[in-house]
Design a protein around this motif. Structure first.
Motif: not given
Ligand SMILES: Cc1cc2nc3c(=O)[nH]c(=O)nc-3n(C[C@H](O)[C@H](O)[C@H](O)COP(=O)(O)O)c2cc1C
Length: 364
Positions: A147, A150-151, A154, A172, A183-184, A188-189, A192
């Motif tokens: 995680v 994750a960026a 994406y 997400l 990621l929500q 984090m959101a 990202l």
């Protein structure tokens, strides 16, 4: 026709039936699908990202993960379709069984886990499609990417699919990839989505267009978490929100088979949760961020309910499994009747009237 086909499809395991359906749609294509399966929905134009869609009914992500049957989906009457979730690299998803039918609730539970062929295979198909129907591509991270990284996934998926997509959805909210829904969380959101918006701006002069970025959220966020997420969506200038993905809750009226299977629940039991999230977003977001409503729609009235609650467009998945491909036409026809009843000239004007009426009824 689907009335005859459904008992056959329901006699085999759900994933086998799904794979067979995709194969049929892939090989029948636009022409045969139009003649064999669909009716012609009336025009019900509505705006999305500066374009005019022929109607507001879209296919939700997860049905055509690899973009195999776009011509057939167009022939079925959809106003737009969202393909994916696609991850940068191909992956098999979770071990089967991973999809369960609950006909007594017109619901499904799935823990597919982003089985897909990766961005390269999807792009090869998408670039051969003439884009006569707008297509969104839903992106996610590979399961074996931590995680914290994750960026990277994406970014790589966004840059790969953006040149071929009418919009890109940042997923997400799938419950089937460990850690994804964290990621929500607002920080984090912000990080990202901020990074993806930078990529969007960087690509705009190269592509000659701004590729809209939608964010798909879970129905399991509580009101406070949604309130915390909304300022982030505004600050990063997110272009749309898709509400909602499947739920990890089990809001059934009584016990049903498979209710204890792990995964995300979709279909009619999700409808109320999704509508609640749509209404909260509509109240809290500026009108510049349209909401695409999804969850439990299986007729025109449930579609109209999501629209009046605040969605500008809707998507369907599970309803199609239980009602068949004519659902698209049935929904568009029923929505056209709702619009006519308000006396408005088009869908957006009809929704304004219906929402004002709803507000005044509530305040009475
Ligand atoms: C079998 C299955 C697979 C799905 N896969 C995805 C996916 O890959 N990405 C995604 O964003 N949503 C996925 N979804 C969620 C749907 O797009 C939709 O948000 C959800 O099912 C609620 O709509 P419905 O009640 O009309 O099915 C999937 C749903 C189902 C039933």
């Amino acid at each position: 026709m689907y009335r005859l086909l459904r008992p056959l499809l329901f006699r085999v395991p759900p994933e086998t039936a799904h794979d067979a359906t995709i194969r049929i749609l892939e090989h029948t294509g636009r022409f045969a699908t139009r003649h064999l399966l669909a009716q012609h929905p009336p025009a019900l134009p509505c705006p999305l990202f500066g374009r005019t869609l022929r109607n507001p009914v879209g296919l939700a992500a997860g049905f055509d993960k690899d973009g195999r049957c776009l011509p057939a989906l167009e022939a079925l009457g959809f106003g737009f379709a969202e393909i994916g979730t696609v991850t940068p690299r191909a992956q098999p998803g979770n071990p089967p069984p991973r999809l369960f039918r609950i006909p007594e609730a017109r619901a499904l539970i799935n823990r597919m886990g982003f089985n897909n062929e990766g961005t390269d295979a999807l792009i090869a198909r998408l670039s051969a499609y003439p884009r006569t129907m707008p297509v969104g591509v839903n992106i996610g991270k590979n399961r074996d990417t931590p995680v914290e990284r994750a960026a990277d996934d994406y970014r790589s998926a966004f840059c790969a699919v953006a040149p071929h997509a009418d919009y890109v959805t940042v997923n997400l909210s799938s419950p089937n990839t460990p850690g994804l829904r964290s990621l929500q969380e607002p920080d984090m959101a912000r990080s990202l989505l901020g990074m993806l918006k930078e990529e969007q701006r960087r690509l705009a002069p190269v592509l000659g267009r701004h590729v809209p970025l939608a964010v798909k959220i879970a129905p399991d966020l509580d009101d406070r978490a949604i309130a915390a997420l909304m300022p982030v969506l505004v600050a990063v200038e997110c272009d749309a929100v898709i509400a909602t993905n499947t739920t990890i809750q089990r809001p059934f009226a009584g016990p049903v088979p498979f209710q204890d299977e792990q995964g995300g629940l979709s279909g009619t039991p999700l409808r109320g949760l999704a509508r609640h999230v749509i209404a909260l977003l509509y109240k809290g977001l500026p009108a510049t961020i349209p909401i695409i409503g999804v969850g439990g729609i299986d007729d025109a009235d449930s579609a109209w309910g999501h629209l009046v609650a605040g969605a500008s467009l809707i998507q369907v998945y599970t309803g199609l499994i239980y009602k068949g491909p004519r659902l698209v036409t049935a929904i568009v026809r029923g929505l056209a009747r709702h619009v006519a009843r308000t006396g408005a000239p088009d869908l957006p004007a009809a929704l304004e009237i219906a929402r004002t009426r709803l507000l005044s009824e509530k305040s009475r």
